[in-house]
Design a protein around this motif. Structure first.
Motif, PDB file in Angstrom:
ATOM      1  N   MET A 172       0.808  -1.217   0.000  1.00  0.00           N
ATOM      2  CA  MET A 172       0.000   0.000   0.000  1.00  0.00           C
ATOM      3  C   MET A 172       0.844   1.272   0.000  1.00  0.00           C
ATOM      4  N   ARG A 173       2.093   1.189   0.411  1.00  0.00           N
ATOM      5  CA  ARG A 173       2.955   2.378   0.383  1.00  0.00           C
ATOM      6  C   ARG A 173       3.994   2.305  -0.738  1.00  0.00           C
ATOM      7  N   HIS A 174       3.889   1.294  -1.610  1.00  0.00           N
ATOM      8  CA  HIS A 174       4.827   1.165  -2.722  1.00  0.00           C
ATOM      9  C   HIS A 174       4.561   2.285  -3.736  1.00  0.00           C
ATOM     10  N   PRO A 175       5.579   3.039  -4.127  1.00  0.00           N
ATOM     11  CA  PRO A 175       5.353   4.176  -5.041  1.00  0.00           C
ATOM     12  C   PRO A 175       4.685   3.771  -6.354  1.00  0.00           C
ATOM     13  N   ARG A 176       5.094   2.655  -6.924  1.00  0.00           N
ATOM     14  CA  ARG A 176       4.525   2.245  -8.209  1.00  0.00           C
ATOM     15  C   ARG A 176       3.053   1.888  -8.070  1.00  0.00           C
ATOM     16  N   TRP A 177       2.685   1.239  -6.973  1.00  0.00           N
ATOM     17  CA  TRP A 177       1.273   0.930  -6.724  1.00  0.00           C
ATOM     18  C   TRP A 177       0.476   2.216  -6.540  1.00  0.00           C
ATOM     19  N   ARG A 178       1.008   3.130  -5.753  1.00  0.00           N
ATOM     20  CA  ARG A 178       0.292   4.379  -5.493  1.00  0.00           C
ATOM     21  C   ARG A 178       0.080   5.190  -6.773  1.00  0.00           C
ATOM     22  N   GLU A 179       1.028   5.082  -7.710  1.00  0.00           N
ATOM     23  CA  GLU A 179       0.903   5.809  -8.970  1.00  0.00           C
ATOM     24  C   GLU A 179       0.020   5.081  -9.974  1.00  0.00           C
ATOM     25  N   GLY A 180      -0.345   3.824  -9.677  1.00  0.00           N
ATOM     26  CA  GLY A 180      -1.200   3.064 -10.595  1.00  0.00           C
ATOM     27  C   GLY A 180      -0.466   2.517 -11.798  1.00  0.00           C
ATOM     28  N   ARG A 181       0.869   2.402 -11.726  1.00  0.00           N
ATOM     29  CA  ARG A 181       1.666   1.846 -12.833  1.00  0.00           C
ATOM     30  C   ARG A 181       1.761   0.337 -12.647  1.00  0.00           C
ATOM     31  N   LEU A 182       0.732  -0.366 -13.100  1.00  0.00           N
ATOM     32  CA  LEU A 182       0.581  -1.777 -12.773  1.00  0.00           C
ATOM     33  C   LEU A 182       0.768  -2.665 -13.991  1.00  0.00           C
ATOM     34  N   SER A 183       1.046  -3.925 -13.712  1.00  0.00           N
ATOM     35  CA  SER A 183       1.013  -4.979 -14.720  1.00  0.00           C
ATOM     36  C   SER A 183       0.896  -6.289 -13.961  1.00  0.00           C
ATOM     37  N   THR A 184       0.574  -7.365 -14.672  1.00  0.00           N
ATOM     38  CA  THR A 184       0.462  -8.658 -13.997  1.00  0.00           C
ATOM     39  C   THR A 184       1.817  -9.160 -13.515  1.00  0.00           C
ATOM     40  N   GLY A 185       2.884  -8.533 -13.989  1.00  0.00           N
ATOM     41  CA  GLY A 185       4.219  -8.903 -13.526  1.00  0.00           C
ATOM     42  C   GLY A 185       4.715  -8.045 -12.382  1.00  0.00           C
ATOM     43  N   PHE A 186       3.854  -7.235 -11.801  1.00  0.00           N
ATOM     44  CA  PHE A 186       4.261  -6.278 -10.763  1.00  0.00           C
ATOM     45  C   PHE A 186       5.021  -6.949  -9.620  1.00  0.00           C
ATOM     46  N   ILE A 187       4.445  -8.002  -9.039  1.00  0.00           N
ATOM     47  CA  ILE A 187       5.068  -8.634  -7.869  1.00  0.00           C
ATOM     48  C   ILE A 187       6.392  -9.285  -8.262  1.00  0.00           C
ATOM     49  N   ALA A 188       6.418  -9.972  -9.391  1.00  0.00           N
ATOM     50  CA  ALA A 188       7.659 -10.617  -9.827  1.00  0.00           C
ATOM     51  C   ALA A 188       8.742  -9.590 -10.109  1.00  0.00           C
ATOM     52  N   GLU A 189       8.348  -8.442 -10.642  1.00  0.00           N
ATOM     53  CA  GLU A 189       9.317  -7.403 -10.977  1.00  0.00           C
ATOM     54  C   GLU A 189       9.804  -6.647  -9.752  1.00  0.00           C
ATOM     55  N   GLU A 190       8.906  -6.339  -8.844  1.00  0.00           N
ATOM     56  CA  GLU A 190       9.270  -5.539  -7.677  1.00  0.00           C
ATOM     57  C   GLU A 190       9.821  -6.383  -6.533  1.00  0.00           C
ATOM     58  N   TYR A 191       9.472  -7.664  -6.506  1.00  0.00           N
ATOM     59  CA  TYR A 191       9.947  -8.559  -5.450  1.00  0.00           C
ATOM     60  C   TYR A 191      10.514  -9.838  -6.081  1.00  0.00           C
ATOM     61  N   PRO A 192      11.584  -9.712  -6.889  1.00  0.00           N
ATOM     62  CA  PRO A 192      12.102 -10.876  -7.630  1.00  0.00           C
ATOM     63  C   PRO A 192      12.629 -11.979  -6.722  1.00  0.00           C
ATOM     64  N   ASP A 193      13.067 -11.647  -5.536  1.00  0.00           N
ATOM     65  CA  ASP A 193      13.587 -12.640  -4.593  1.00  0.00           C
ATOM     66  C   ASP A 193      12.593 -12.935  -3.477  1.00  0.00           C
ATOM     67  N   GLY A 194      11.311 -12.670  -3.748  1.00  0.00           N
ATOM     68  CA  GLY A 194      10.315 -12.817  -2.697  1.00  0.00           C
ATOM     69  C   GLY A 194      10.216 -11.532  -1.891  1.00  0.00           C
ATOM     70  N   PHE A 195       9.341 -11.526  -0.937  1.00  0.00           N
ATOM     71  CA  PHE A 195       9.120 -10.326  -0.140  1.00  0.00           C
ATOM     72  C   PHE A 195      10.172 -10.219   0.959  1.00  0.00           C
ATOM     73  N   VAL A 196      11.024  -9.247   0.822  1.00  0.00           N
ATOM     74  CA  VAL A 196      12.002  -8.928   1.856  1.00  0.00           C
ATOM     75  C   VAL A 196      11.757  -7.476   2.234  1.00  0.00           C
ATOM     76  N   PRO A 197      11.237  -7.217   3.432  1.00  0.00           N
ATOM     77  CA  PRO A 197      10.935  -5.831   3.802  1.00  0.00           C
ATOM     78  C   PRO A 197      12.168  -4.948   3.670  1.00  0.00           C
ATOM     79  N   GLU A 198      11.977  -3.794   3.097  1.00  0.00           N
ATOM     80  CA  GLU A 198      13.083  -2.855   2.984  1.00  0.00           C
ATOM     81  C   GLU A 198      13.461  -2.318   4.358  1.00  0.00           C
TER      82      GLU A 198
END
Length: 670
Positions: free
Chosen positions: A431-457
């Motif tokens: 919910m605080r991810h800049p790309r999500w907030r801007e609505g720049r989405l694709s079905t590859g969003f999670i794979a692209e933004e979290y290629p190694d799985g979810f690791v909190p910044e």
């Protein structure tokens, strides 16, 4: 109108249908397996019928048992929910033969549109834009490789029956086609009893946008706008919203017109969804039609004010739609987050166990905000390995997208789930991810933004300040409460001292209390890490799971859980263990040795509770990095475990058909 209906499903969707039926004055019948004997949908229904063992293939997927339950209870109609028998034409026909109404489309439409291969043929004949691909059943892996070569990579291998991300694989090269074909067929057979698959071109950077249609038996068909469902993981939708932040009015109108035309062409009756893939230039291609209620239907209900379950029941009873296309107005913005029993820190692997705490945020419905939680579980419920891992669908509505996103973030931060792993930290971070907030989405969003799985910044300086403020206020209130209960003066344990050190993980922050008292309600002026003073206000009481308050005027909702000598704070996807120390204790704390994690590099551990489908190697075998070691099935998904490096198998500890707990040793390596 019907006097009694049976819901041929379980979990949150069964509960959802029961709510509307009760509001309409219709009696309800639940069905349940051995695993669901104490489930929420069973408790909510007026009657309940046991239909067999835990495995869906022996209970919820057996049409004869559903029909027998209808006869036993006198149910006049069946609502199938989604999944299970919802898109099986033979089930519709069996109900019709017994004089029982199917709350959904007629068998002809289910057969034409529910089958992904046939629906593409039908759509092509109806001049609906379709994705390039091979429209036909693929008989074997050799044929799959040949067809994929002709289409061009990447390709999507997809089950003809069902949905929900089951039986779907993306192949980026010829080497990936054979294994993807086998896995897709196996999952499709286990989930839907149908192992047919087809292959189509996978569009790069696609957006998944679907149109909700609603039609009656009198020739009246309308659409209710679109839903954006592009946030997906392993082809399974995770977050949906309505409307889409990408469509313009012209594209929306064109997609809506095609969806209605397709529905009318098959004489569609009931609620249904026409799904499209949309490219970066807003070109759209028909993907499939789901002849059932979609999981994400609540966001459409929130922006239109139309109860889709009610409309399905009324259409099935022969009523005319009372809604014209011009009556449909999209008001505000709605977002749905799917809460899954899965571990985001372990590549979203399924989790099972007992819900020791399950406390959703309070549902509200105001003119400027809505929080809705569709769920089928409760505190103390058991999450089993037999069914889909979804716990709930948390929805928020607000007049604008930014406001709906902000409301979702606060609601997720206030959603308490303990006893199992879950994906709330990931959703909250999203919910605080800049790309999500801007609505720049694709079905590859999670794979692209979290290629190694979810690791909190790593928390930013501002985030550390918020976490420290929550931890400090909670600890000072705890100390004050202990002193009052012990009838002692607070300064004896330092509750009112002015200098503190808050340890957040490996970070130590000096905190100075400038003004205020450690009492409820709390109001403190503090300086964190030498920064300008901020004011902390909260009505938090020691023992509360949720910390609500303001920090420098900003509304904050966080979760707190006691741990040894401190508390764990969860907020916006961050999870830190916090300890509030005096300066001297902080000095000593820095000298404490760090415990090292055990070495498991020579073990293959079961990543989730599940069933061993196959062991692909033998003892003494040399294995190369990337080769398959074993396949484990959990919650209807097959998970392929591969070698991370070159190795030699020294011992195999598990066999196909064996049920394993998380971290059970499957095999050992030299």
């Amino acid at each position: 109108m019907f006097s009694k209906i049976l819901i041929a499903n379980r979990g949150e969707i069964a509960c959802r249908v029961i709510k509307t039926a009760k509001r309409m004055g219709i009696a309800t019948v639940a069905v349940y397996s051995d695993a669901d004997r104490d489930a929420l949908h069973v408790e909510m229904a007026d009657e309940a019928v046991h239909i067999g063992p835990a495995a869906a293939s022996e209970s919820y997927l057996v049409a004869e048992k559903i029909i027998a339950a209808c006869k036993e209870t006198g149910a006049e109609a069946v609502h199938p929910g989604y999944g299970f028998l919802s898109e099986r034409a033979s089930f519709c026909e069996a109900l019709e033969a017994e004089g029982i109404v199917f709350i959904g489309p007629k068998p002809k439409a289910v057969r034409a549109m529910g089958d992904k291969i046939e629906s593409k043929k039908f759509a092509k004949d109806a001049n609906v834009s379709t994705v390039p691909g091979h429209i036909g059943v693929i008989e074997n892996a050799d044929e799959a490789e040949r067809i994929s070569d002709e289409i061009g990579y990447p390709v999507m291998i997809k089950a003809s029956a069902g949905g929900g991300g089951k039986g779907m694989r993306i192949a980026h090269s010829r080497d990936e086609v054979r294994d993807g074909f086998d896995r897709a067929r196996s999952e499709a057979k286990n989930s839907f009893g149908d192992d047919r698959v087809f292959i189509e071109k996978f569009i790069v950077e696609p957006r998944h946008i679907e149109i909700q249609v609603l039609a009656d038996s009198h020739g009246h068909c309308i659409h209710l706008g679109e839903r954006e469902c592009s946030i997906q993981r392993r082809n399974q939708k995770v977050v949906e919203e309505a409307p889409s932040p990408f469509l313009d009015e012209a594209t929306r109108a064109a997609m809506g017109a095609q969806a209605v035309a397709l529905a009318q062409a098959v004489d569609y009756q009931s609620a249904g969804t026409v799904e499209f893939i949309v490219d970066r230039d807003r070109n759209f291609y028909f993907l499939e039609m789901n002849t059932r209620l979609q999981v994400e239907h609540p966001v459409t209900e929130l922006v239109t004010g139309i109860d889709l379950v009610e409309q399905m029941i009324r259409v099935a009873a022969g009523e005319r739609l009372a809604i014209a296309q011009d009556d449909v107005m999209l008001n505000g913005w709605a977002i749905e987050s799917r809460l899954y029993a899965e571990d985001p820190y372990r590549n979203f692997l399924p989790s099972i166990g007992r819900l020791t705490r399950y406390r959703p945020p309070a549902e509200i419905s105001h003119s400027d905000a809505v929080i809705r939680n569709d769920t089928g579980v409760f505190e103390g419920a058991e999450i089993s390995m037999f069914y889909d891992p979804m716990l709930a669908k948390l929805c928020t509505w607000a007049p604008t997208r930014p406001a709906a996103v902000e409301a979702m973030g606060l609601a997720l931060d206030g959603f308490v789930v303990d006893g199992i792993a879950h994906n709330i930290p990931f959703l909250s971070a999203l919910m605080r991810h800049p790309r999500w907030r801007e609505g720049r989405l694709s079905t590859g969003f999670i794979a692209e933004e979290y290629p190694d799985g979810f690791v909190p910044e790593e928390p930013s300086k501002d985030a550390l300040a918020v976490l420290a403020a929550v931890a400090l206020s909670a600890e000072l209130l705890r100390k004050d409460r202990l002193d009052r209960f012990a009838d002692r003066v607070a300064p004896h344990n330092g509750a009112l001292r002015r200098d503190w050190v808050v340890r957040l993980g490996d970070v130590y922050l000096d905190v100075a209390v400038i003004d205020g008292m450690a009492s409820m309600p709390l109001e403190l002026d503090v300086s964190i890490g030498g920064a300008d003073p901020v004011t902390i206000t909260t009505h938090f009481r020691p023992g509360d799971a949720i910390w609500n308050g303001t920090i420098d005027g900003r509304r904050v909702t966080a979760q707190t859980r006691p741990v040894l000598n401190g508390i764990r704070v969860d907020w916006q996807g961050y999870s830190v263990t916090a300890r509030v120390l005096t300066p001297r204790l902080a000095e000593l704390d820095r000298l404490m040795p760090v415990k090292q994690a055990p070495d498991t590099s020579k073990l293959l551990l079961c990543p989730m509770p599940g069933l061993v489908v196959s062991i692909a190697v033998a003892e003494g075998q040399d294995v190369k990095a990337g080769e398959t070691l074993a396949v484990v099935e959990a919650m209807k998904m097959e998970n392929v475990l591969r070698a991370e490096r070159d190795l030699v198998v020294s011992k195999i500890n598990a066999a196909p058909g064996e049920s394993l707990a998380v971290d059970a040793v499957i095999m050992e390596f030299d």
